[in-house]
Design a protein around this motif. Sequence first.
Motif, mmCIF file in Angstrom:
data_model
loop_
_atom_site.group_PDB
_atom_site.id
_atom_site.type_symbol
_atom_site.label_atom_id
_atom_site.label_comp_id
_atom_site.label_asym_id
_atom_site.label_seq_id
_atom_site.Cartn_x
_atom_site.Cartn_y
_atom_site.Cartn_z
ATOM 1 N N LEU A 188 31.584 -99.103 -17.571
ATOM 2 C CA LEU A 188 32.317 -97.944 -17.680
ATOM 3 C C LEU A 188 33.587 -98.450 -18.410
ATOM 4 O O LEU A 188 33.871 -99.525 -18.088
ATOM 5 N N SER A 189 34.376 -97.293 -19.033
ATOM 6 C CA SER A 189 35.706 -97.617 -19.446
ATOM 7 C C SER A 189 36.757 -97.640 -18.199
ATOM 8 O O SER A 189 36.230 -97.140 -17.110
ATOM 9 N N GLY A 190 37.933 -98.053 -18.315
ATOM 10 C CA GLY A 190 38.849 -98.137 -17.181
ATOM 11 C C GLY A 190 38.929 -96.536 -16.560
ATOM 12 O O GLY A 190 38.957 -96.687 -15.256
ATOM 13 N N GLY A 191 39.205 -95.835 -17.498
ATOM 14 C CA GLY A 191 39.385 -94.403 -16.935
ATOM 15 C C GLY A 191 38.150 -93.823 -15.970
ATOM 16 O O GLY A 191 38.220 -93.422 -14.879
ATOM 17 N N GLN A 192 37.059 -94.367 -16.473
ATOM 18 C CA GLN A 192 35.881 -93.745 -15.799
ATOM 19 C C GLN A 192 35.772 -94.702 -14.566
ATOM 20 O O GLN A 192 35.398 -94.060 -13.651
ATOM 21 N N MET A 193 36.026 -95.966 -14.575
ATOM 22 C CA MET A 193 35.819 -96.548 -13.398
ATOM 23 C C MET A 193 36.870 -96.105 -12.330
ATOM 24 O O MET A 193 36.611 -96.327 -11.042
ATOM 25 N N GLN A 194 37.898 -95.517 -12.795
ATOM 26 C CA GLN A 194 39.107 -95.260 -11.657
ATOM 27 C C GLN A 194 38.438 -94.159 -10.914
ATOM 28 O O GLN A 194 38.617 -93.827 -10.046
ATOM 29 N N ARG A 195 37.385 -93.103 -11.767
ATOM 30 C CA ARG A 195 37.050 -92.003 -11.195
ATOM 31 C C ARG A 195 35.917 -92.249 -10.358
ATOM 32 O O ARG A 195 35.702 -91.615 -9.327
ATOM 33 N N VAL A 196 35.250 -93.324 -10.858
ATOM 34 C CA VAL A 196 34.124 -93.603 -9.673
ATOM 35 C C VAL A 196 34.886 -94.040 -8.430
ATOM 36 O O VAL A 196 34.149 -94.147 -7.303
ATOM 37 N N ALA A 197 35.726 -95.253 -8.913
ATOM 38 C CA ALA A 197 36.480 -95.496 -7.339
ATOM 39 C C ALA A 197 36.840 -94.442 -6.461
ATOM 40 O O ALA A 197 36.506 -94.707 -5.295
ATOM 41 N N LEU A 198 37.480 -93.415 -7.051
ATOM 42 C CA LEU A 198 38.155 -92.246 -6.367
ATOM 43 C C LEU A 198 36.870 -91.764 -5.793
ATOM 44 O O LEU A 198 36.845 -91.178 -4.499
ATOM 45 N N ALA A 199 35.635 -91.272 -6.380
ATOM 46 C CA ALA A 199 34.593 -90.524 -5.847
ATOM 47 C C ALA A 199 34.060 -91.273 -4.739
ATOM 48 O O ALA A 199 33.607 -90.724 -3.553
ATOM 49 N N SER A 200 33.933 -92.903 -4.861
ATOM 50 C CA SER A 200 33.288 -93.503 -3.736
ATOM 51 C C SER A 200 34.003 -93.518 -2.526
ATOM 52 O O SER A 200 33.440 -93.758 -1.374
ATOM 53 N N VAL A 201 35.248 -93.089 -2.448
ATOM 54 C CA VAL A 201 36.454 -92.929 -1.244
ATOM 55 C C VAL A 201 36.137 -91.692 -0.798
ATOM 56 O O VAL A 201 35.837 -91.538 0.336
ATOM 57 N N ILE A 202 36.300 -90.560 -1.588
ATOM 58 C CA ILE A 202 36.178 -89.027 -1.403
ATOM 59 C C ILE A 202 34.971 -88.739 -0.354
ATOM 60 O O ILE A 202 34.925 -88.172 0.344
ATOM 61 N N VAL A 203 33.916 -89.309 -1.126
ATOM 62 C CA VAL A 203 32.579 -89.142 -0.533
ATOM 63 C C VAL A 203 32.439 -89.546 1.052
ATOM 64 O O VAL A 203 31.836 -88.614 1.994
ATOM 65 N N LEU A 204 33.208 -90.118 1.523
ATOM 66 C CA LEU A 204 33.422 -90.527 2.934
ATOM 67 C C LEU A 204 34.417 -89.978 3.818
ATOM 68 O O LEU A 204 33.876 -89.715 5.065
ATOM 69 N N GLU A 205 34.807 -88.826 3.254
ATOM 70 C CA GLU A 205 35.434 -87.642 3.911
ATOM 71 C C GLU A 205 36.365 -88.073 4.809
ATOM 72 O O GLU A 205 36.383 -87.910 6.104
ATOM 73 N N PRO A 206 37.255 -89.176 4.430
ATOM 74 C CA PRO A 206 38.135 -89.695 5.688
ATOM 75 C C PRO A 206 39.320 -88.563 5.653
ATOM 76 O O PRO A 206 39.375 -87.947 4.771
#
Lengths: 267, 286
Positions: B146-164
């Motif tokens: 992934l590009s840097g920007g795409q990776m930032q979104r994936v990182a965000l998604a992988s945290v949001i999904v946990l619904e902290p």
Amino acid sequence: MRDLRLKDVSFSYPGGFLAVDHINMEIKAGDNVAIVGQNGAGKTTTVKMMNGLLRPTGGDVLIGDKNTKDYTTAQISRIVGYVFQNPDDQIFHATVESEVRFGPKTLKLSKEEEDKRVEEALALTGMDKFKDENPLNLPLSTRKFVTIAAVVAMGTEILIFDEPTAGQDMAGNKRLSEILKLLHAQGKTVITISHDMEFVAANFEKVIVMAKKKIVRTGTPREIFWDLETLEKAMLKQPYVSRVLGALHIDGDIISIEDAVEGILNR
Amino acid sequence: MGAVIECKNVTYSYPLAKEPAIKDLSLEIERGKFYGVVGENGSGKTTFCALLRGFAPSFYKGELKGEVLVEGKKTTDYGGELSAKIGYVFQNPFTQISGVKDTVFEEVAYGLENFGIPAEEIERRVVEVMQMTDIEALAMKSPFDLSGGQMQRVALASVIVLEPDILIIDEPTSQLDPEGTESVFAIIKTLKEKQKTIILVEHKIDLIAEYADEVLVFKDGQVIAAGDKRKILSDMSLLEKGASLPQVAVLGSMLKERGLPLSEIPVTEKQAIEVIARALEERKKQ
């Protein structure tokens, strides 16, 4: 000093993915140009073809009258300097000073000239105070300035900066402005990719807008930032002050805070 | 409401550091509010985040004086449960990617698998979050392609999904274009609507002004200004202290100095348009 021309240039990756689609571009010696557009618009691929990191799969890239096909990558690197988007792609040395000295060393300059280049580049970027540190111990935003110093020290006539403003604070942005201004005053050609519209409005004379692998428009910042159709096509926005003035129906294609103050007071 | 995180006289030094990275910090983070954390690079913003999440001192070691309390309990007294309470998105998305998964889909699902959630629910939540963060098209790609920007979104998604309940997000938009940046802020806004507490480190001050409730300004390891964004971001004296302020606030203050009767210094675009239009009307009457 040489102009830079792209004639009907395309680039496809080996797998067939097209990243740049038949673009034409002319950058005169001494121009300072910003390239703007969305992620994936083809900006980085375009500038990498200017310094030989990528070779066009269609069309020609000319430096002066000579096609980049007729240069080796090493030869181009003495004419066109490139500061990578990610500083870690270009840092290899154990101290800031040796990192900056590496390029000039390959030029076989006199010792005095080499020292002068290194010292000037370190001072210009504010990296003199970190010269004995390991670049990898510095924060990312500072490492970026190490790579800028390394490229400036090469003394190339054309310099390309790929998103230098990413992650910079106000002081970092200000320093970047000063570096760009000085390089421009020295007659260098400066090409900068940026997502920061305020930075572009304040620091460049010419803006190239890319969208979907093509060039949508080239113009002055005033022309570009008041061409709402082009901005929409490229998914970009006007600088904040321009948006406010647009809503207040104040004309004059204003893009700076100083001009906005006059524009509003004179209404 | 009330404080969900409290810092009491916190001083923290990294191992071998000559000076503390955070100096005598006391503040409260209220539940359900969105905090913008701003200030110069090297002023302690990331260290502050690491302290709230307990990475400092548990992971980075070093010396902590004072207390960081999350829901009344010291971070140093928590075990792994803190990871369920606080989601943390690192500044460098490479740090976030687990490295053990072959596709973006699996990467986003990874944390949920560790929590032992049934497969069907995992799939539903992953799909929902991938839509929200606009990474559906990347689902079958390798996280490392992934590009840097795409990776930032994936990182965000992988945290949001946990619904902290609490999210700490460190410069999520540094690699993104203006459109991508706005979309990340839109995502954060929906999280806020779900009553999440959000702590966001970000240089893009105009967007902080638009979306955040409260602003914390760091300098040299201390908070030099904290409070409602309208109050903090209209304080021109902060410019001299290395903080940036919204373009419209600087414009407003210059207009006011030149005698235009602005009722307040605006911090958002919408507010600027209203305040300036009103002042121009006012001037006409005079």
